[in-house]
Design an enzyme around this catalytic site. Structure first.
Site, PDB file in Angstrom:
ATOM      1  N   ILE A  11      31.387  15.395  52.520  1.00 40.77           N
ATOM      2  CA  ILE A  11      30.010  15.671  52.086  1.00 40.77           C
ATOM      3  C   ILE A  11      29.115  14.423  52.160  1.00 40.77           C
ATOM      4  O   ILE A  11      27.908  14.531  52.370  1.00 40.77           O
ATOM      5  CB  ILE A  11      29.999  16.310  50.669  1.00 40.77           C
ATOM      6  CG1 ILE A  11      28.684  17.072  50.458  1.00 40.77           C
ATOM      7  CG2 ILE A  11      30.268  15.286  49.574  1.00 40.77           C
ATOM      8  CD1 ILE A  11      28.718  18.045  49.317  1.00 40.77           C
ATOM      9  N   VAL A  33      35.270  13.745  44.668  1.00 42.07           N
ATOM     10  CA  VAL A  33      34.035  13.731  45.437  1.00 42.07           C
ATOM     11  C   VAL A  33      32.969  12.858  44.757  1.00 42.07           C
ATOM     12  O   VAL A  33      32.154  12.205  45.428  1.00 42.07           O
ATOM     13  CB  VAL A  33      33.544  15.187  45.687  1.00 42.07           C
ATOM     14  CG1 VAL A  33      33.053  15.860  44.431  1.00 42.07           C
ATOM     15  CG2 VAL A  33      32.498  15.224  46.779  1.00 42.07           C
ATOM     16  N   ASP A  34      32.997  12.798  43.433  1.00 44.54           N
ATOM     17  CA  ASP A  34      32.071  11.961  42.663  1.00 44.54           C
ATOM     18  C   ASP A  34      32.222  10.483  43.065  1.00 44.54           C
ATOM     19  O   ASP A  34      31.232   9.794  43.378  1.00 44.54           O
ATOM     20  CB  ASP A  34      32.400  12.166  41.172  1.00 44.54           C
ATOM     21  CG  ASP A  34      31.328  11.640  40.237  1.00 44.54           C
ATOM     22  OD1 ASP A  34      30.287  11.190  40.716  1.00 44.54           O
ATOM     23  OD2 ASP A  34      31.556  11.696  39.010  1.00 44.54           O
ATOM     24  N   GLY A 120      39.135  20.616  42.097  1.00 46.69           N
ATOM     25  CA  GLY A 120      39.993  19.436  42.220  1.00 46.69           C
ATOM     26  C   GLY A 120      40.585  19.098  40.865  1.00 46.69           C
ATOM     27  O   GLY A 120      41.376  19.866  40.304  1.00 46.69           O
ATOM     28  N   TYR A 122      39.435  19.425  38.019  1.00 40.69           N
ATOM     29  CA  TYR A 122      39.130  20.404  36.968  1.00 40.69           C
ATOM     30  C   TYR A 122      39.932  21.702  37.072  1.00 40.69           C
ATOM     31  O   TYR A 122      39.795  22.591  36.214  1.00 40.69           O
ATOM     32  CB  TYR A 122      37.626  20.687  36.911  1.00 40.69           C
ATOM     33  CG  TYR A 122      36.810  19.580  36.262  1.00 40.69           C
ATOM     34  CD1 TYR A 122      37.413  18.405  35.816  1.00 40.69           C
ATOM     35  CD2 TYR A 122      35.443  19.710  36.080  1.00 40.69           C
ATOM     36  CE1 TYR A 122      36.666  17.393  35.223  1.00 40.69           C
ATOM     37  CE2 TYR A 122      34.686  18.705  35.481  1.00 40.69           C
ATOM     38  CZ  TYR A 122      35.305  17.550  35.056  1.00 40.69           C
ATOM     39  OH  TYR A 122      34.552  16.555  34.462  1.00 40.69           O
TER      40      TYR A 122
HETATM   41  P1  ADP Z   1      36.163  18.569  40.058  1.00 44.87           P
HETATM   42  O1  ADP Z   1      36.377  17.518  39.010  1.00 44.87           O
HETATM   43  O2  ADP Z   1      34.851  19.321  39.895  1.00 44.87           O
HETATM   44  O3  ADP Z   1      37.349  19.471  40.202  1.00 44.87           O
HETATM   45  P2  ADP Z   1      36.926  16.955  42.414  1.00 44.87           P
HETATM   46  O4  ADP Z   1      36.134  15.875  43.036  1.00 44.87           O
HETATM   47  O5  ADP Z   1      38.206  16.586  41.742  1.00 44.87           O
HETATM   48  O6  ADP Z   1      35.924  17.740  41.425  1.00 44.87           O
HETATM   49  O7  ADP Z   1      37.265  18.044  43.517  1.00 44.87           O
HETATM   50  C1  ADP Z   1      36.340  18.982  44.010  1.00 44.87           C
HETATM   51  C2  ADP Z   1      36.582  19.224  45.493  1.00 44.87           C
HETATM   52  O8  ADP Z   1      35.963  18.176  46.236  1.00 44.87           O
HETATM   53  C3  ADP Z   1      38.054  19.248  45.929  1.00 44.87           C
HETATM   54  O9  ADP Z   1      38.257  20.352  46.828  1.00 44.87           O
HETATM   55  C4  ADP Z   1      38.196  17.916  46.681  1.00 44.87           C
HETATM   56  O10 ADP Z   1      39.182  18.001  47.699  1.00 44.87           O
HETATM   57  C5  ADP Z   1      36.821  17.802  47.293  1.00 44.87           C
HETATM   58  N1  ADP Z   1      36.411  16.481  47.808  1.00 44.87           N
HETATM   59  C6  ADP Z   1      36.894  15.252  47.525  1.00 44.87           C
HETATM   60  N2  ADP Z   1      36.240  14.310  48.243  1.00 44.87           N
HETATM   61  C7  ADP Z   1      35.317  14.977  49.008  1.00 44.87           C
HETATM   62  C8  ADP Z   1      34.352  14.587  49.983  1.00 44.87           C
HETATM   63  N3  ADP Z   1      34.161  13.305  50.328  1.00 44.87           N
HETATM   64  N4  ADP Z   1      33.601  15.566  50.582  1.00 44.87           N
HETATM   65  C9  ADP Z   1      33.749  16.860  50.245  1.00 44.87           C
HETATM   66  N5  ADP Z   1      34.646  17.295  49.340  1.00 44.87           N
HETATM   67  C10 ADP Z   1      35.419  16.362  48.731  1.00 44.87           C
END
Ligand code: ADP
Length: 174
Positions: A11, A33-34, A120, A122
């Site tokens: 993303i 992703v954060d 992810g 959560y």
């Molecule tokens: P949450 O805490 O809301 O579960 P996470 O970041 O742990 O958020 O995961 C949410 C989704 O984002 C997962 O499917 C993870 O694989 C995905 N993710 C992680 N990095 C990226 C990225 N750079 N671009 C898009 N999706 C990502």
């Protein structure tokens, strides 16, 4: 619905007006992703997030995108999965709806990319999350002409397959 597309990718690399961050309450960065969004945007993003006083589950706040290709970051806080009886579905739907509403209110945002919120760290089940996400996005696009394109950006093959399936099921003509 040609204004909605599921893609596999990162993303932080998307050339859209706004990307959505699956953030936590503090909005001060985290893993997944954060963390990737904060790394790619640079330290100025954290500086702006510090002024926002956090964010409630299901709600959304907006910042600039700094070093990202996207001009804006919409931060939303997904629900932590607690078995399914703690309003998780409603709150996840609210994340998508409130993020898109904020994009419209902000003016000029025509393209938005979402990650798979809550599936992810959560632990929200991906099948269930995908149905909710796709339904909310499609419903929003049907009543809102100002957003031209929404991308669902899936990071791994499994997530990609599940969202693609949900999109096929929910956009098939009745
Ligand atoms: P949450 O805490 O809301 O579960 P996470 O970041 O742990 O958020 O995961 C949410 C989704 O984002 C997962 O499917 C993870 O694989 C995905 N993710 C992680 N990095 C990226 C990225 N750079 N671009 C898009 N999706 C990502």
């Amino acid at each position: 619905m040609d204004r909605f597309e599921v893609i596999k990718g990162d993303i932080t690399k998307q050339n859209v007006d706004a990307i959505v961050n699956a953030a936590n309450h503090s909005l001060l960065g985290g893993g997944g992703v954060d963390g990737a969004i904060h790394r790619a945007a640079g330290p100025q993003l954290l500086g702006e997030c510090k002024k926002l006083n956090g964010c409630r589950t299901g709600e959304a706040k907006i910042t600039k995108g700094y070093k990202l290709p996207a001009k804006w970051v919409i931060h939303t806080v997904g629900p932590v999965w607690r078995g399914g009886n703690r309003e998780e579905d409603t709150l996840l739907g609210a994340c998508y709806r409130n993020s898109l509403e904020l994009a419209v209110r902000n003016g000029g945002i025509k393209t938005v990319a979402f990650p798979s919120i809550s599936t992810g760290a959560y632990l929200f089940p991906v099948d269930r999350a995908a149905g909710i996400a796709v339904q909310e996005i499609i419903r929003f696009l049907e009543i809102n002409a100002s957003i031209e394109k929404v991308l669902m950006v899936c990071f791994d093959d499994q997530t990609y397959r599940v969202y693609q399936e949900a999109a096929i099921n929910l956009t098939r003509p009745q």
